[in-house]
Design a protein around this motif. Structure first.
Motif, PDB file in Angstrom:
ATOM      1  N   PRO A 222     -11.191   3.086   7.794  1.00  0.00           N
ATOM      2  CA  PRO A 222     -10.472   2.235   6.839  1.00  0.00           C
ATOM      3  C   PRO A 222     -10.563   2.785   5.418  1.00  0.00           C
ATOM      4  O   PRO A 222     -11.633   3.218   4.976  1.00  0.00           O
ATOM      5  CB  PRO A 222     -11.187   0.887   6.970  1.00  0.00           C
ATOM      6  CG  PRO A 222     -11.686   0.879   8.381  1.00  0.00           C
ATOM      7  CD  PRO A 222     -12.110   2.307   8.656  1.00  0.00           C
ATOM      8  N   LEU A 223      -9.417   2.782   4.708  1.00  0.00           N
ATOM      9  CA  LEU A 223      -9.397   3.388   3.384  1.00  0.00           C
ATOM     10  C   LEU A 223      -8.538   2.574   2.429  1.00  0.00           C
ATOM     11  O   LEU A 223      -7.717   1.763   2.816  1.00  0.00           O
ATOM     12  CB  LEU A 223      -8.913   4.840   3.446  1.00  0.00           C
ATOM     13  CG  LEU A 223      -7.476   5.159   3.918  1.00  0.00           C
ATOM     14  CD1 LEU A 223      -6.430   4.851   2.843  1.00  0.00           C
ATOM     15  CD2 LEU A 223      -7.371   6.610   4.332  1.00  0.00           C
ATOM     16  N   GLU A 224      -8.749   2.841   1.145  1.00  0.00           N
ATOM     17  CA  GLU A 224      -7.929   2.332   0.069  1.00  0.00           C
ATOM     18  C   GLU A 224      -7.581   3.512  -0.809  1.00  0.00           C
ATOM     19  O   GLU A 224      -8.441   4.332  -1.147  1.00  0.00           O
ATOM     20  CB  GLU A 224      -8.658   1.273  -0.749  1.00  0.00           C
ATOM     21  CG  GLU A 224      -7.831   0.642  -1.852  1.00  0.00           C
ATOM     22  CD  GLU A 224      -8.468  -0.611  -2.445  1.00  0.00           C
ATOM     23  OE1 GLU A 224      -7.818  -1.265  -3.296  1.00  0.00           O
ATOM     24  OE2 GLU A 224      -9.610  -0.944  -2.053  1.00  0.00           O
ATOM     25  N   ALA A 225      -6.296   3.647  -1.176  1.00  0.00           N
ATOM     26  CA  ALA A 225      -5.869   4.813  -1.923  1.00  0.00           C
ATOM     27  C   ALA A 225      -4.808   4.436  -2.954  1.00  0.00           C
ATOM     28  O   ALA A 225      -4.095   3.439  -2.801  1.00  0.00           O
ATOM     29  CB  ALA A 225      -5.317   5.887  -0.985  1.00  0.00           C
ATOM     30  N   LEU A 226      -4.723   5.261  -3.984  1.00  0.00           N
ATOM     31  CA  LEU A 226      -3.700   5.138  -5.015  1.00  0.00           C
ATOM     32  C   LEU A 226      -2.848   6.386  -5.028  1.00  0.00           C
ATOM     33  O   LEU A 226      -3.355   7.498  -4.800  1.00  0.00           O
ATOM     34  CB  LEU A 226      -4.334   4.957  -6.400  1.00  0.00           C
ATOM     35  CG  LEU A 226      -5.241   3.743  -6.618  1.00  0.00           C
ATOM     36  CD1 LEU A 226      -5.762   3.733  -8.044  1.00  0.00           C
ATOM     37  CD2 LEU A 226      -4.497   2.461  -6.330  1.00  0.00           C
ATOM     38  N   LEU A 227      -1.559   6.209  -5.288  1.00  0.00           N
ATOM     39  CA  LEU A 227      -0.638   7.334  -5.425  1.00  0.00           C
ATOM     40  C   LEU A 227       0.134   7.175  -6.728  1.00  0.00           C
ATOM     41  O   LEU A 227       0.802   6.154  -6.939  1.00  0.00           O
ATOM     42  CB  LEU A 227       0.316   7.402  -4.238  1.00  0.00           C
ATOM     43  CG  LEU A 227       1.281   8.604  -4.174  1.00  0.00           C
ATOM     44  CD1 LEU A 227       1.648   8.905  -2.719  1.00  0.00           C
ATOM     45  CD2 LEU A 227       2.565   8.389  -4.986  1.00  0.00           C
ATOM     46  N   PHE A 228       0.030   8.179  -7.603  1.00  0.00           N
ATOM     47  CA  PHE A 228       0.772   8.217  -8.861  1.00  0.00           C
ATOM     48  C   PHE A 228       1.963   9.149  -8.695  1.00  0.00           C
ATOM     49  O   PHE A 228       1.797  10.338  -8.396  1.00  0.00           O
ATOM     50  CB  PHE A 228      -0.120   8.743  -9.990  1.00  0.00           C
ATOM     51  CG  PHE A 228      -1.337   7.933 -10.271  1.00  0.00           C
ATOM     52  CD1 PHE A 228      -1.358   7.031 -11.327  1.00  0.00           C
ATOM     53  CD2 PHE A 228      -2.501   8.102  -9.505  1.00  0.00           C
ATOM     54  CE1 PHE A 228      -2.495   6.286 -11.602  1.00  0.00           C
ATOM     55  CE2 PHE A 228      -3.641   7.360  -9.784  1.00  0.00           C
ATOM     56  CZ  PHE A 228      -3.646   6.454 -10.831  1.00  0.00           C
ATOM     57  N   ASP A 229       3.161   8.617  -8.844  1.00  0.00           N
ATOM     58  CA  ASP A 229       4.405   9.397  -8.811  1.00  0.00           C
ATOM     59  C   ASP A 229       4.756   9.688 -10.265  1.00  0.00           C
ATOM     60  O   ASP A 229       5.060   8.791 -11.040  1.00  0.00           O
ATOM     61  CB  ASP A 229       5.491   8.583  -8.116  1.00  0.00           C
ATOM     62  CG  ASP A 229       6.795   9.341  -7.938  1.00  0.00           C
ATOM     63  OD1 ASP A 229       7.121  10.184  -8.790  1.00  0.00           O
ATOM     64  OD2 ASP A 229       7.519   9.046  -6.964  1.00  0.00           O
ATOM     65  N   LEU A 230       4.734  10.976 -10.649  1.00  0.00           N
ATOM     66  CA  LEU A 230       4.778  11.378 -12.047  1.00  0.00           C
ATOM     67  C   LEU A 230       5.927  12.342 -12.336  1.00  0.00           C
ATOM     68  O   LEU A 230       6.294  13.171 -11.498  1.00  0.00           O
ATOM     69  CB  LEU A 230       3.465  12.078 -12.436  1.00  0.00           C
ATOM     70  CG  LEU A 230       2.184  11.260 -12.224  1.00  0.00           C
ATOM     71  CD1 LEU A 230       1.039  12.160 -11.792  1.00  0.00           C
ATOM     72  CD2 LEU A 230       1.836  10.514 -13.494  1.00  0.00           C
TER      73      LEU A 230
END
Length: 231
Positions: A222-230
């Motif tokens: 199980p994971l939690e992640a962030l993605l920044f589209d730049l």
């Protein structure tokens, strides 16, 4: 092209009450190869003991996003805003022409959160902030936009061409993202383990992505992640 920033390569400062890891150069930690990525300037992973926190201090000309992972932050600033920011909520503060604020551990347990700084699209903005809850149900199994320049899909508004997405994945689950031509991404694994396009990642790892179109994040636990589209 993907460049992994391993968690153990980050800057580290332990002040007793504060244990902080710096993805990019920050305070006394300096790495000329990691001064930021595109408009993304800071990702600090902070752990604050009960009863402690950041006393009143100034900021200016920065978009500051606070993302609690566990616990709650008692927030107060010179615009008159104050409240409690809990895990599952996200806050965006525009420092602009200048703001004073404090951030204290609002519980009797350890506070664990990410503090993110984004360079604004212009200087001298009017200070302000907003926060919102993004329930787990909205983020489970797919990317959910939580910050954008145009408040799309009920997200918070940031003064920069950046889309910030969040996801929660169970073991074996995947979240796919299509990156438009000439866009870049930074993926930060906040918790758990997984792979990004087959590259293994653990909690605290970050990945700079350019010249890729399809991103597939797969959870090996199980994971939690962030993605920044730049831009």
């Amino acid at each position: 092209m993907m460049i992994v920033r391993p968690s153990e390569a980050r800057g580290h400062a332990n002040h007793g009450w504060l244990d902080s890891h710096h993805t990019f150069s920050f305070a006394s930690y300096y790495d000329p190869d990691f001064m930021g990525f595109r408009a993304l300037r800071v990702i600090n992973e902070d752990r604050v003991t009960a009863g402690e926190g950041f006393d009143t201090h100034p900021h200016r000309d920065m978009e500051i996003i606070t993302y609690p992972l566990s616990g709650a932050i008692a927030h107060r600033d010179s615009t008159g805003g104050e409240g409690l920011l809990r895990a599952g909520e996200v806050q965006r503060m525009t420092a602009g022409t200048g703001v004073l604020h404090s951030e204290m551990n609002g519980t009797n347990e350890e506070l664990h959160f990410l503090q993110i700084w984004i360079l604004p699209n212009r200087r001298g903005l009017k200070p302000g902030y907003e926060q919102k809850s993004f329930p787990e149900s909205e983020r489970t199994g797919h990317w959910r936009v939580v910050v954008s320049p145009d408040a799309r899909d009920g997200s918070l508004t940031v003064n920069q061409d950046v889309l910030l997405h969040s996801t929660l994945l169970g073991k074996g689950e995947q979240a796919e993202y299509t990156l438009a031509t000439d866009r870049h991404a930074w993926v930060q694994l906040a918790r758990g383990r997984g792979t990004l396009n087959g590259v293994e990642l653990k909690a605290g790892d970050g990945v700079a992505v350019s010249e890729e179109s399809r991103l597939v994040l797969t959870a090996s636990e199980p994971l939690e992640a962030l993605l920044f589209d730049l831009a």
